[in-house]
Design a protein around this motif. Structure first.
Motif, mmCIF file in Angstrom:
data_model
loop_
_atom_site.group_PDB
_atom_site.id
_atom_site.type_symbol
_atom_site.label_atom_id
_atom_site.label_comp_id
_atom_site.label_asym_id
_atom_site.label_seq_id
_atom_site.Cartn_x
_atom_site.Cartn_y
_atom_site.Cartn_z
ATOM 1 N N LEU A 198 0.817 -1.213 0.000
ATOM 2 C CA LEU A 198 0.000 0.000 0.000
ATOM 3 C C LEU A 198 0.851 1.262 0.000
ATOM 4 N N ASP A 199 2.053 1.206 0.613
ATOM 5 C CA ASP A 199 2.892 2.404 0.646
ATOM 6 C C ASP A 199 3.635 2.631 -0.665
ATOM 7 N N CYS A 200 3.362 1.803 -1.675
ATOM 8 C CA CYS A 200 3.924 2.009 -3.012
ATOM 9 C C CYS A 200 2.894 2.557 -3.995
ATOM 10 N N ARG A 201 1.673 2.731 -3.536
ATOM 11 C CA ARG A 201 0.617 3.214 -4.432
ATOM 12 C C ARG A 201 0.819 4.693 -4.759
ATOM 13 N N PRO A 202 0.288 5.156 -5.882
ATOM 14 C CA PRO A 202 0.451 6.576 -6.266
ATOM 15 C C PRO A 202 -0.170 7.514 -5.249
ATOM 16 N N SER A 203 0.473 8.641 -5.057
ATOM 17 C CA SER A 203 -0.022 9.688 -4.162
ATOM 18 C C SER A 203 -0.341 10.923 -4.998
ATOM 19 N N ILE A 204 -0.741 11.979 -4.320
ATOM 20 C CA ILE A 204 -1.035 13.223 -5.015
ATOM 21 C C ILE A 204 0.220 13.762 -5.705
ATOM 22 N N ARG A 205 1.404 13.523 -5.115
ATOM 23 C CA ARG A 205 2.652 13.974 -5.731
ATOM 24 C C ARG A 205 2.914 13.213 -7.037
ATOM 25 N N THR A 206 2.586 11.932 -7.072
ATOM 26 C CA THR A 206 2.764 11.146 -8.300
ATOM 27 C C THR A 206 1.958 11.744 -9.441
ATOM 28 N N TYR A 207 0.710 12.039 -9.170
ATOM 29 C CA TYR A 207 -0.151 12.613 -10.209
ATOM 30 C C TYR A 207 0.335 13.995 -10.624
ATOM 31 N N ASN A 208 0.791 14.787 -9.666
ATOM 32 C CA ASN A 208 1.263 16.135 -10.017
ATOM 33 C C ASN A 208 2.504 16.096 -10.909
ATOM 34 N N ILE A 209 3.389 15.117 -10.675
ATOM 35 C CA ILE A 209 4.561 14.974 -11.547
ATOM 36 C C ILE A 209 4.123 14.665 -12.975
ATOM 37 N N LEU A 210 3.143 13.778 -13.119
ATOM 38 C CA LEU A 210 2.660 13.424 -14.463
ATOM 39 C C LEU A 210 1.918 14.590 -15.102
ATOM 40 N N PHE A 211 1.124 15.323 -14.326
ATOM 41 C CA PHE A 211 0.428 16.498 -14.873
ATOM 42 C C PHE A 211 1.438 17.509 -15.423
#
Length: 403
Positions: A198-211
């Protein structure tokens, strides 16, 4: 034997004059093997460019330049500093732990030494890398733009089941986007979503990097339109996974819609920020929308939004003011354009030459040349335009509207 050598160098000169130059100057006899390899690669490029320029009047093709750049890149790869490498090894105890290796790699400034140290440690008995050593090595290689070596380490991470952490994968995604390997970054994102930890799942920071990566692919509205579809899907997936968007995510959506010329969708996200997502807009939210509205000539909406922005305690940026002044002047609302220009000057925001020329031209088109001259003189007296810009604007008005 002597005849064979003469035959070889006579043919070498016919195929590559660079070899001829090095041979007769006695250059090759003093070269170490590594430098000789680099000279051969450089001479090969010289030979290719020489033949291309001799037999063709056209410039080299893109594929030709790419191949030569790869050869040059391979020839200019840094050489490992053996002294630094052995010095780093000497700082480790006989049976070192991953934490001790992490500390040594942290202090090492040479990324190639870090890379060799990482590989050397993996070959030692009873030693296994942990998340921290993988993370640090990937970060060191990514900062140094050693993307091929970084890719090797990333593949080792992906080969381990249920391994890693969310910051580790975020770092991998970030450096793949920096290397313009967007498809590789998306594959890492999919790996995160499928990870059992579970601690490897995407976070808000992951999505922001892709955005950020997808919205910086180009300034063409069609390209932004193509990527905006993916950004929209990612945003919807993020919300469905229970991750609340922050101000950066929402501003990314607004910016993406504005750049892809979907300003109404950007306004919809803007009005949902406080009501749906409990996140109030900031200065960037207003700036993106004002720019988008002005680009479509919707001056009334842009003016209302600018006034609302100032009412909420934010100051429009230079880009917003320039867009608003230009749009109002082109729409024929010269008085309002001059008003916002003066307000812009009071707020110490810089206007560009296009803004000055647009508003002066629109004033002159209405037969008010003297007023335009007075405004230009006022701008010069306030040191807002230098002497060169002043003369350029003055000569342009005289050429277009002079007697």
């Amino acid at each position: 034997m002597i005849a064979l050598r003469r035959y070889y160098f006579r043919n070498a000169f016919q195929t590559n004059p660079f070899h001829h130059l090095c041979y007769y100057s006695g250059f090759y006899s003093y070269l170490p093997k590594q430098i000789d390899t680099k000279i051969s690669a450089i001479s090969h490029q010289f030979h290719s460019l020489f033949l291309c320029s001799f037999y063709s009047t056209k410039s080299p093709s893109r594929s030709f330049r790419r191949r030569n750049n790869k050869r040059l890149k391979a020839a200019s790869k840094p050489v490992l500093d053996q002294a630094k490498f052995h010095n780093a090894i000497s700082q480790l105890p006989p049976r070192f732990t991953a934490e001790e290796l992490f500390n040594v790699i942290t202090l090492e400034q040479d990324p190639l030494v870090c890379w060799e140290l990482f590989n050397w440690a993996a070959q030692q008995p009873r030693f296994r890398h942990d998340v921290s050593t993988y993370h640090l090595t990937i970060k060191k290689l990514g900062v140094a733009k050693m993307y091929e070596e970084m890719d090797v380490v990333v593949n080792q991470v992906l080969a381990l089941r249920s391994f890693g952490s969310e910051p580790l994968y975020n770092t991998i995604i970030y450096f793949f986007t920096e290397a313009r390997k967007l498809s590789r970054a998306v594959n890492i994102f999919k790996h995160m979503r499928n990870n059992r930890k579970l601690d490897c799942r995407p976070s808000i920071r992951t999505y922001n990097i892709l955005f950020t990566a997808m919205l910086s692919r180009g300034r063409d509205s069609y390209i932004n339109h193509m990527y905006m579809g993916t950004v929209r899907c990612l945003f919807r997936q993020m919300v469905n996974d229970g991750i609340d968007p922050d101000i950066f995510s929402l501003n990314s959506m607004i910016k993406g819609y504005v750049l892809s010329l979907h300003v109404n969708d950007a306004l919809r996200v803007f009005h949902q920020m406080g009501v749906v997502y409990k996140c109030l807009p900031n200065a960037f939210s207003y700036d993106y929308l004002i720019y988008g509205l002005c680009a479509q000539g919707r001056t009334n909406n842009a003016r209302e939004l600018c006034d609302e922005m100032k009412k909420n305690g934010f100051t429009p940026s230079s880009k917003s003011y320039n867009s608003l002044v230009n749009a109002l002047a082109i729409a024929g609302e010269v008085e309002d354009a001059v008003h916002y220009l003066r307000e812009m000057i009071e707020m110490r925001k810089s206007a560009d030459d296009i803004t000055y020329k647009t508003i002066l031209d629109e004033i002159c088109r209405r037969g008010r040349v003297e007023e335009a001259m007075g405004l230009l003189k006022e701008l010069q007296n306030k040191d807002l335009v230098d002497g060169h810009t002043y003369r350029k604007l003055l000569y342009a008005m005289e050429d277009d509207f002079g007697d």
